[in-house]
Design a protein around this motif. Structure first.
Motif, short mmCIF file in Angstrom:
data_model
loop_
_atom_site.label_atom_id
_atom_site.label_comp_id
_atom_site.label_asym_id
_atom_site.label_seq_id
_atom_site.Cartn_x
_atom_site.Cartn_y
_atom_site.Cartn_z
N THR A 311 0.91 -1.27 0.09
CA THR A 311 -0.02 0.08 -0.07
C THR A 311 0.90 1.35 -0.07
O THR A 311 0.29 2.30 -0.39
CB THR A 311 -0.89 0.16 1.28
OG1 THR A 311 -0.21 -0.45 2.29
CG2 THR A 311 -1.90 -1.12 1.10
N GLU A 344 -2.26 -5.49 2.97
CA GLU A 344 -1.15 -4.60 2.48
C GLU A 344 -0.60 -5.00 1.17
O GLU A 344 0.11 -4.10 0.54
CB GLU A 344 0.04 -4.80 3.36
CG GLU A 344 -0.19 -4.17 4.87
CD GLU A 344 -0.42 -2.75 4.86
OE1 GLU A 344 0.53 -2.01 4.31
OE2 GLU A 344 -1.39 -2.21 5.43
N ALA A 346 -1.44 -4.50 -2.48
CA ALA A 346 -2.16 -3.62 -3.13
C ALA A 346 -2.44 -3.43 -4.68
O ALA A 346 -3.19 -3.32 -5.23
CB ALA A 346 -1.86 -1.93 -2.79
#
Length: 360
Positions: A311, A344, A346
Motif C-alpha cells: 500500500t 497490505e 495493493a
C-alpha cells in the motif's frame, strides 16, 4: 453437538456415553476434531460432497491411538506454528501469535499438526506439521537417524516428491525442499521444509510424501571440488493431510496489459498471508512468457516481469514463483517471504503497468 454424539458414528458401546462429558463442541469445531481424530488413529480424512465424514471404525482403534482421554480435549488446542517454520517464513520473533494483530494468533486457522512417521532400516521420517492456504503449503519434516549416527556434513539433500491420491481431479504444480538450520550438528536429526504449490485445493485430498536417497554435501573453499556422497538409499512414503482454513481476499480486476509477448488479462487474484494466486488469460499468458522481479537478479529477456506492491508502493519480497499453463491461460502462485498482511498487498505490476488488486 456434544462429544458422545460426535463420536457415535464410530460404533461406540452404549456404556461409553457415561464416560464422556456431555459438553457441546464449539461452533465449527466438529469438522476439525473429526479430522484430527482420524489422524491420531492413523486413518486418512474421509470426504464426501465437500464435507468430512467418519467411516464406521472400531472404537478400540481410537482408544489404542490415545485419542479419547477421560474429561480432556486438550489435544485439540489451537494450532501454533513451529518456530522453525516461523523463522523460514519471516514471522516475527515473538511467534505467529501477534504477527498481524495485537495478542491474536494470526495463524491459528492456517495450519495443522500431522505427526505422521515411517521408519526404514532405523531411519525415521516424520511430517510434523503443515502451514498453508488452498494453493500453497509448507511441510515440516524431521529425519532421525539410528542412535549413534552423526550428521555433521556441510549440507544435506533429500529428494522429496509429494502427490495427492485424487490426482485425477486435475491441477498441476511444483515443489521444492530446503534443509533447515541445524541447532545441534552433532546429533542424529535433520529438518527439512518442503514447499508445495498446486493449481487445486490441496486440502481436498489425501497426500503422500515420497522421500528418498539422503545425500551429504561437502563444500570446498572455492566450490570447485565440492563433493556429494550418498548417506543412504532408502525410500519413505509418508501420508499427510492439510486441514486448515483458507480465508483469502479475492478480487477480479479484469484489467488488460499489453506485455512483451502479447496481451495479459488479470482475471482473478487470491491473497493470503502466504501467497498471491493469479489467474491470467490472453496471448501473453504463457509460462514461457512470464518472470518475476527479484532485486539483485537478472531478468530473463523477452519475458513479462511480474511484481507485487504494498500500500506504500514498496516492493513485496517473493519466496518463489510457479506457473501452470491451462487451456484458458496461466495459473500462477507467488509465495510471500516474509509473510504479509493480505490487506497490505495493493497491486500487481506487469512490465511496468500497475494493476490494482481490487474489484473494478
Amino acid at each position: 453437538m456434544n462429544l458422545f454424539e460426535f463420536l457415535e458414528p464410530c460404533g461406540l458401546p452404549p456404556e461409553v456415553g457415561e464416560l464422556l462429558e456431555q459438553e457441546t463442541l464449539p461452533s465449527g469445531e466438529a469438522a476439525r476434531v473429526l479430522a484430527r481424530t482420524l489422524a491420531k488413529a492413523g486413518l486418512p480424512p474421509q470426504t464426501k460432497g465437500g464435507a468430512q465424514k467418519m467411516k464406521k471404525i472400531r472404537f478400540g482403534a481410537l482408544l489404542l491411538a490415545g485419542v479419547l482421554c477421560a474429561g480432556s480435549m486438550a489435544v485439540y488446542a489451537a494450532f501454533r506454528m513451529d518456530k522453525r517454520i516461523a523463522q523460514e517464513l519471516g514471522v516475527s520473533s515473538s511467534g505467529a501469535q501477534d504477527t498481524f494483530e495485537e495478542g491474536g494468533n494470526a495463524f491459528e486457522e492456517s495450519g495443522n499438526e500431522i505427526g505422521s512417521s515411517v521408519t526404514s532400516e532405523g531411519w525415521t521420517l516424520t511430517v510434523q506439521q503443515a502451514v498453508g492456504d488452498r494453493n500453497c503449503a509448507y511441510l515440516l519434516l524431521d529425519l532421525t537417524a539410528p542412535e549413534g549416527t552423526v550428521l555433521d556434513a556441510d549440507s544435506y539433500f533429500l529428494n522429496c516428491e509429494p502427490y495427492f491420491e485424487d490426482a485425477g481431479s486435475g491441477g498441476g504444480g511444483g515443489w521444492g525442499v530446503d534443509l533447515l538450520e541445524d541447532e545441534n550438528p552433532a546429533d542424529n536429526r535433520l529438518s527439512f521444509l518442503v514447499d508445495l504449490s498446486f493449481e487445486r485445493d490441496m486440502r481436498s485430498g489425501q497426500g503422500v510424501l515420497i522421500a528418498s536417497r539422503l545425500e551429504a554435501i561437502h563444500w570446498s573453499e572455492d566450490h570447485q571440488s565440492d563433493r556429494v556422497e550418498p548417506v543412504n538409499d532408502l525410500t519413505w512414503e509418508v501420508p499427510f493431510w492439510l486441514d486448515y482454513n483458507d480465508e483469502a481476499l479475492v478480487c477480479r480486476p479484469g484489467q488488460v496489459v499489453q506485455a512483451s509477448q502479447g496481451e495479459i488479462r488479470v482475471e482473478q487474484a487470491e491473497i493470503t498471508p502466504l501467497s498471491v494466486s493469479l489467474k491470467l488469460s490472453g496471448e501473453g499468458a504463457r509460462c514461457t512468457a512470464l518472470d518475476t522481479v527479484v532485486p539483485g537478479t537478472v531478468a530473463i529477456p523477452g519475458r513479462a516481469q511480474l511484481e507485487l506492491l504494498d500500500t506504500q508502493g514498496g516492493h513485496i519480497s517473493l519466496g518463489g514463483f510457479r506457473a501452470v499453463e491451462k487451456e484458458d491461460g496461466v495459473f500462477c502462485v507467488m509465495t510471500l517471504v516474509p509473510v504479509v498482511d493480505p490487506a497490505e498487498v495493493a497491486a500487481l505490476v506487469i512490465d511496468g503497468v500497475t494493476v490494482p488488486l481490487k474489484n473494478p
